[in-house]
Scaffold this motif. Structure first.
Motif, PDB file in Angstrom:
ATOM      1  N   GLU A 260      19.539  10.127  11.112  1.00  0.00           N
ATOM      2  CA  GLU A 260      18.146   9.747  10.879  1.00  0.00           C
ATOM      3  C   GLU A 260      18.008   8.512   9.987  1.00  0.00           C
ATOM      4  O   GLU A 260      16.912   7.984   9.828  1.00  0.00           O
ATOM      5  CB  GLU A 260      17.388  10.916  10.244  1.00  0.00           C
ATOM      6  CG  GLU A 260      17.322  12.155  11.123  1.00  0.00           C
ATOM      7  CD  GLU A 260      16.550  11.915  12.405  1.00  0.00           C
ATOM      8  OE1 GLU A 260      15.661  11.036  12.406  1.00  0.00           O
ATOM      9  OE2 GLU A 260      16.825  12.586  13.406  1.00  0.00           O
ATOM     10  N   LEU A 272      10.056   9.609  10.471  1.00  0.00           N
ATOM     11  CA  LEU A 272      10.975   9.358  11.578  1.00  0.00           C
ATOM     12  C   LEU A 272      11.208   7.860  11.643  1.00  0.00           C
ATOM     13  O   LEU A 272      10.271   7.088  11.882  1.00  0.00           O
ATOM     14  CB  LEU A 272      10.392   9.860  12.894  1.00  0.00           C
ATOM     15  CG  LEU A 272      11.217   9.516  14.145  1.00  0.00           C
ATOM     16  CD1 LEU A 272      12.563  10.224  14.106  1.00  0.00           C
ATOM     17  CD2 LEU A 272      10.458   9.866  15.416  1.00  0.00           C
ATOM     18  N   GLU A 290       9.055   3.071  10.829  1.00  0.00           N
ATOM     19  CA  GLU A 290       9.029   4.519  10.714  1.00  0.00           C
ATOM     20  C   GLU A 290       7.628   5.095  10.900  1.00  0.00           C
ATOM     21  O   GLU A 290       6.625   4.391  10.753  1.00  0.00           O
ATOM     22  CB  GLU A 290       9.593   4.958   9.360  1.00  0.00           C
ATOM     23  CG  GLU A 290       8.891   4.330   8.173  1.00  0.00           C
ATOM     24  CD  GLU A 290       9.603   4.601   6.854  1.00  0.00           C
ATOM     25  OE1 GLU A 290       8.901   4.896   5.859  1.00  0.00           O
ATOM     26  OE2 GLU A 290      10.853   4.537   6.821  1.00  0.00           O
ATOM     27  N   GLY A 295       9.645  12.910  10.997  1.00  0.00           N
ATOM     28  CA  GLY A 295      11.031  13.363  10.916  1.00  0.00           C
ATOM     29  C   GLY A 295      11.121  14.825  10.517  1.00  0.00           C
ATOM     30  O   GLY A 295      11.863  15.605  11.123  1.00  0.00           O
TER      31      GLY A 295
END
Length: 473
Positions: A260, A272, A290, A295
């Motif tokens: 990640e 994310l 991002e 995430g």
């Protein structure tokens, strides 16, 4: 002593990665192709439609060449456990060795024992015994995948062992060793990946020939079957990937952090990172693009869940972030392209232009290598993300290496590269030549078009797209 600036450990890792990359693509294709052949043969026996028999004859040659290259590349690869990685063999051989031995006894013998009958024995043993042989070959490839995946999974999530005073891994529970915590997820993900690899290769061959001539029935059948697998198998693979990721987060959180691109721990929800360049030296992901909270939502199904960053581990216990970060995104990106092709094929099938859409066929041809690339990208993500361990948390890669010099490993690596590209390059070119030959060139005069037109429909397994079997729409 170094070889072109690289230590022996890195060169040995590159050599193993190179040889296993060549090996892995052949079993990934042959596992799916063996099952595809079993389905084609069963359809021939059930429907007595010559088109399925001709497709079986067409793909069995491709399978035979792929199987042979997989066996040869696997034998060469396995020797490295005794050359570059003898310490790993010495310390963990009591666990890894039996698993590989079981693979030979239960799978390879099964495949080799029935392969000749499956390829050449129909006229000699009859349709029933021949179908059994084809099914045994397909089953053998799946059993082979089971044992090898179990051995690899144990190295990621070791269980059922103890370590004696000499540092040797001693098996305590074979049930826990075989069915270790990551095995079910890794096994399901690997097998479906093999099926999809074959599906997109078959779909590319079908798309290629539909661009040349879209009224060939056998080409239509193979394309339809491939698109069904793409449409139905890809969502399953995405779900399995999510489950596998959750399992990895539980047992290998540092790998997830590298995948990640997270160096910092996010206590109130991790973003994310879509794109960026992880920098291990600076301990940050540069140029990151991002989406906040996403995430954590994906990894823990909670947008505010805490996700640990790589800084939670000492530098000598972290995997390198750059390669897992990139290869993971290659795999996921290809997965969504596969899903797109599958959904497009469903729409085209419903609208009645599955065999006439040249744009769809071109996309299918472009996606032909996608399964192979995704398999390799997933493999690199998994194995580089395991570093710096060979047996996760128990045996470091640096402690698994044979006492070999960098020049010796580097020289053998160069030899491997030259020989592999010559030998397997020739094999791949031969496979492509086989695929360029359309199925209708195989005794097409034997096909009686009248029975074919009245053979009926079997969902997407016939040439029919739902509106008629013998005309364009």
């Amino acid at each position: 002593m170094k070889f072109f600036g690289l230590e022996a450990e890195m060169l040995a890792r590159i050599q193993f990665g190179f040889t296993i990359s060549f090996h892995f693509i052949f079993p990934a294709f042959s596992i799916g192709t063996a099952s595809f052949l079993a389905v084609l043969n069963a359809l021939w026996l059930w429907k007595k439609d010559p088109a399925y028999l001709k497709l079986f004859e067409y793909w069995k040659t491709i399978f035979a060449v792929t199987f042979a290259m997989g066996v040869v590349s696997g034998i060469v690869m396995s020797y490295q456990f005794g050359t570059n990685w003898s310490v790993l063999s010495q310390r963990a051989g009591s666990i890894i060795g039996p698993l590989m031995g079981y693979e030979v006894l239960t799978a390879f013998f099964l495949e080799a024992g029935f392969l000749g009958i499956a390829l050449f024995g129909r006229e000699r043993v009859g349709d029933g015994a021949h179908m059994f042989a084809v099914a045994m070959v397909a089953l053998g490839t799946l059993i082979s995948a089971t044992w090898i995946t179990s051995a690899n999974s144990w190295m990621h999530t070791p269980a059922g062992f103890s370590i004696n005073a000499s540092g040797i891994f001693v098996p305590e529970s074979w049930w826990q060793i075989i069915f270790n915590p990551s095995f079910p997820y890794r096994m399901a993900h690997t097998v479906v990946a093999a099926f999809l690899t074959t599906a997109f290769a078959v779909g590319a061959v079908g798309g290629w020939h539909l661009l040349k001539r879209n009224d060939n029935r056998q080409v239509r059948i193979m394309f339809s079957m491939a698109m069904w697998m793409a449409a139905l198998g890809t969502p399953v693979q995405i779900l399995l990937g999510d489950l596998h990721g959750l399992n990895t987060l539980e047992h290998q959180p540092a790998k997830i952090a590298a995948m990640e691109g997270h160096f910092e721990t996010h206590k109130d929800g991790a973003p994310l990172i879509l794109f960026g360049i992880p920098n291990d030296g600076a301990e940050r992901t540069e140029y990151a693009v991002e989406i906040p909270k996403l995430g954590s939502l994906i990894l823990k199904h909670d947008p505010n869940a805490e996700i640990k960053g790589l800084k939670e581990w000492p530098r000598d216990q972290r995997p390198p972030a750059l390669m897992p970060f990139i290869t993971f995104r290659v795999m996921v990106g290809l997965g969504f392209l596969m899903l797109g092709l599958g959904l497009w094929s469903l729409w085209a099938r419903w609208k009645g232009y599955l065999y006439r859409s040249r744009l769809l066929h071109r996309f299918a041809v472009m996606m032909g290598p996608s399964g192979f690339i995704a398999v390799l990208a997933g493999w690199y993500t998994t194995e580089v993300g395991r570093q710096p361990w060979t047996v996760y948390g128990q045996l470091r890669t640096s402690d698994s290496l044979s006492p070999v010099s960098a020049p010796a490993v580097g020289t053998s690596l160069i030899i491997f590269i030259v020989v592999y590209f010559i030998v397997f390059g020739a094999g791949v070119l031969y496979l492509l030549r086989l695929m360029r030959r359309p199925p209708f060139e195989i005794d097409d005069h034997e096909l009686d078009t009248a029975p074919i037109r009245t053979a009926g429909m079997m969902s997407g397994l016939t040439l029919d797209d739902g509106r008629g079997a013998t005309h364009d729409h």
